[in-house]
Design an enzyme around this catalytic site. Structure first.
Site, PDB file in Angstrom:
ATOM      1  N   ASP A  42      21.741  51.723  94.950  1.00 25.33           N
ATOM      2  CA  ASP A  42      21.420  50.107  95.252  1.00 25.33           C
ATOM      3  C   ASP A  42      22.387  49.235  95.394  1.00 25.33           C
ATOM      4  O   ASP A  42      22.214  49.075  93.658  1.00 25.33           O
ATOM      5  CB  ASP A  42      19.830  49.939  96.022  1.00 25.33           C
ATOM      6  N   SER A  91      20.685  46.772 102.808  1.00 26.16           N
ATOM      7  CA  SER A  91      20.308  48.182 103.219  1.00 26.16           C
ATOM      8  C   SER A  91      20.103  48.585 103.968  1.00 26.16           C
ATOM      9  O   SER A  91      20.056  49.655 104.276  1.00 26.16           O
ATOM     10  CB  SER A  91      19.760  47.859 101.751  1.00 26.16           C
ATOM     11  N   THR A 144      15.835  51.351 101.961  1.00 21.26           N
ATOM     12  CA  THR A 144      16.636  52.770 101.544  1.00 21.26           C
ATOM     13  C   THR A 144      15.247  53.959 102.385  1.00 21.26           C
ATOM     14  O   THR A 144      15.801  54.753 102.495  1.00 21.26           O
ATOM     15  CB  THR A 144      16.996  52.580 100.177  1.00 21.26           C
ATOM     16  N   GLU A 260      17.188  57.208  94.266  1.00 25.26           N
ATOM     17  CA  GLU A 260      17.550  55.550  94.859  1.00 25.26           C
ATOM     18  C   GLU A 260      17.392  54.638  93.508  1.00 25.26           C
ATOM     19  O   GLU A 260      16.137  54.594  92.876  1.00 25.26           O
ATOM     20  CB  GLU A 260      16.749  54.458  95.626  1.00 25.26           C
ATOM     21  N   ASP A 265      21.129  47.231  93.524  1.00 20.60           N
ATOM     22  CA  ASP A 265      20.816  45.851  93.727  1.00 20.60           C
ATOM     23  C   ASP A 265      20.226  44.878  93.332  1.00 20.60           C
ATOM     24  O   ASP A 265      20.525  43.628  93.469  1.00 20.60           O
ATOM     25  CB  ASP A 265      20.155  46.120  94.844  1.00 20.60           C
ATOM     26  N   HIS A 269      21.368  40.669  92.722  1.00 21.24           N
ATOM     27  CA  HIS A 269      21.045  39.258  93.962  1.00 21.24           C
ATOM     28  C   HIS A 269      20.668  38.494  92.547  1.00 21.24           C
ATOM     29  O   HIS A 269      20.458  37.432  92.954  1.00 21.24           O
ATOM     30  CB  HIS A 269      19.446  40.123  94.357  1.00 21.24           C
TER      31      HIS A 269
END
Length: 460
Positions: A42, A91, A144, A260, A265, A269
């Protein structure tokens, strides 16, 4: 003599050719892999895999060693959502494209632009008699995993999504991640309901060793997402969970599994390069394990891509032609954990150096002390008896976290352009049975549709 030698040579050549032909017949690859493992990194745009190469490099050698990402790269993929959401995906839309082969709006969980449910590859696999597994480092009802396991018009409906897992419990054989907050609630205890339906429940990694193979599993290891890999009791927890999942769902009919690396991710962020590299290392170790698995189980396909890239991460910043990951290699704590520890203790040179695993300059130490010092506004709030007693501490912790990240960014010469997503293409990696089907430039829906074709038709 020459003639005899020629006859013998020709005979040996023909025999060798026949043996080669027989060998080729014996290893003809089936058109449908028995097992399919889809992995989503991700937020993992190409800068992250490049950074991991340099982060992972052995400084004692002249060459820069290849990584598992380098040797399994097969192509690239675009990530744009349905036109209603422009060019930058979230996402949910990105994962729905990868799970169902459908472009949809940002926020959509397993539904199309008309908000109608669409079949996912996990659901297709289950309908074909395969076992299914989901392993993530976020909460299991995050965007996800939810886009593979559920259907909802809005990704933020976390409780509704969690509730739907009970309604569709027969679709899942093995699910691991975080999420106590959403599954053990005042209004409903979904864990108890799963147990009543025959699921084994575990809430710590040690429980993975005691599972019965003939019963489905749900494991929740934290309130929301798992701790950063740098801070977790098992820094390779994605690999640990993936190994446990495969061992549990292996069977004659084969399996489908979603893995995942959720928090690459989250590192993007947060503009947190130290945490992001910890997550990339965990993902790389998971891939290396899967390379070994596929070598012993050649009827297995592994395909990895990202749903989008996050953070506008750059290797090099402020006009400097350099990126220096060496300080990251020795870090034992995430900047978030460092901030938490500094909040509860005096900031001394010795303690700060210990937490960062490198020697801070006087300027860097001063930055941390300044971040911790309460502002005049905070002091006034506290003196007025502010009922929210932790307001000052929360502000200080955030300030310390920001200061810690900036120190690491400056040391490594890391740049960021945003705290959100970007629309750049992302890499695609594949190995194992039929992996060549993912070569070249794809769009995310093509990846899902190829997986559908490799799973086969329900009617057959």
């Amino acid at each position: 003599m020459k003639k005899k030698f020629t006859v013998v040579a020709v005979t040996l050549l023909v025999t060798a050719c026949n043996a080669t032909q027989v060998s080729k017949v014996e290893v003809i690859e089936p058109s449908h892999p028995k097992n399919i493992i889809m992995i989503v990194g991700d937020g993992m745009g190409p800068a992250y895999t490049s950074a991991y190469r340099y982060f992972n490099d052995d400084p004692n050698t002249a060459e820069i060693e290849d990584t598992v990402f380098d040797r399994t790269l097969v192509g690239m993929s675009s990530t744009y959502p349905a036109p209603v959401s422009g060019y930058v995906t979230d996402s949910a839309a990105g994962a729905t494209a990868l799970s169902a082969g459908v472009k949809t709006y940002n926020g959509a969980i397993g539904v199309d632009v008309n908000k109608q449910p669409v079949e996912t590859v996990l659901e297709r696999a289950k309908s074909l008699g395969k076992k299914t597994g989901v392993v993530v480092t976020s909460q299991i009802n995050h965007a996800t995993p939810a886009s593979f396991m559920a259907h909802n018009v809005e990704r933020g409906n976390y409780n509704e999504i969690a509730d739907s897992y009970i309604e569709n419990y027969t679709n899942y054989d093995f699910v691991l991640g975080g999420g106590w907050k959403f599954f053990i609630r005042e209004d409903r205890n979904l864990v108890t309901e799963f147990q009543d339906l025959g699921f084994q429940y575990i809430d710590e990694y040690a429980g993975l060793a005691t599972l019965q193979k003939d019963k489905p599993v749900i494991g929740l290891f934290d309130e929301v997402g798992l701790p950063w890999a740098l801070d977790d009791s098992d820094p390779s927890r994605l690999k640990t969970m993936t190994k446990a999942a495969i061992k549990h769902i292996e069977n004659e009919q084969g399996f489908f599994m979603l893995v995942e690396a959720s928090q690459v991710d989250w590192g993007g962020h947060s503009n947190d390069i130290a945490a992001a590299m910890g997550e990339m290392r965990d993902l790389a170790m998971t891939l290396e394990y899967l390379e070994e698995y596929v070598a012993n189980h050649p009827d297995t396909l592994v395909v990895l891509t990202a749903d989008h890239s996050t953070g506008g991460f750059t290797l090099g910043s402020d006009g400097k032609y350099s990126w220096l990951p060496e300080v990251l290699r020795n870090m034992q704590h995430s900047p978030s954990k460092i901030a938490e520890k500094l909040l509860d203790a005096e900031i001394t040179q010795e303690y700060a150096d210990e937490l960062f695993s490198f020697t801070l300059t006087a300027e860097e130490l001063a930055q941390l002390k300044e971040a911790k010092a309460p502002s005049q506004e905070e002091q006034q709030l506290d003196s007025k008896g502010n009922p929210y007693a932790d307001t000052s501490a929360n502000i200080q912790k955030k300030a310390l976290y920001t200061a810690a990240k900036h120190i690491v960014d400056k040391r490594t010469i890391t740049g960021w352009t945003t705290g959100a997503h970007t629309a750049i293409d992302v890499p695609v990696f594949a190995f194992g049975s039929q992996s060549e089907r993912f070569n070249g430039l794809n769009t995310n829906t093509n990846i899902a549709n190829t997986v559908f074709s490799l799973l086969g038709d329900k009617s057959k």
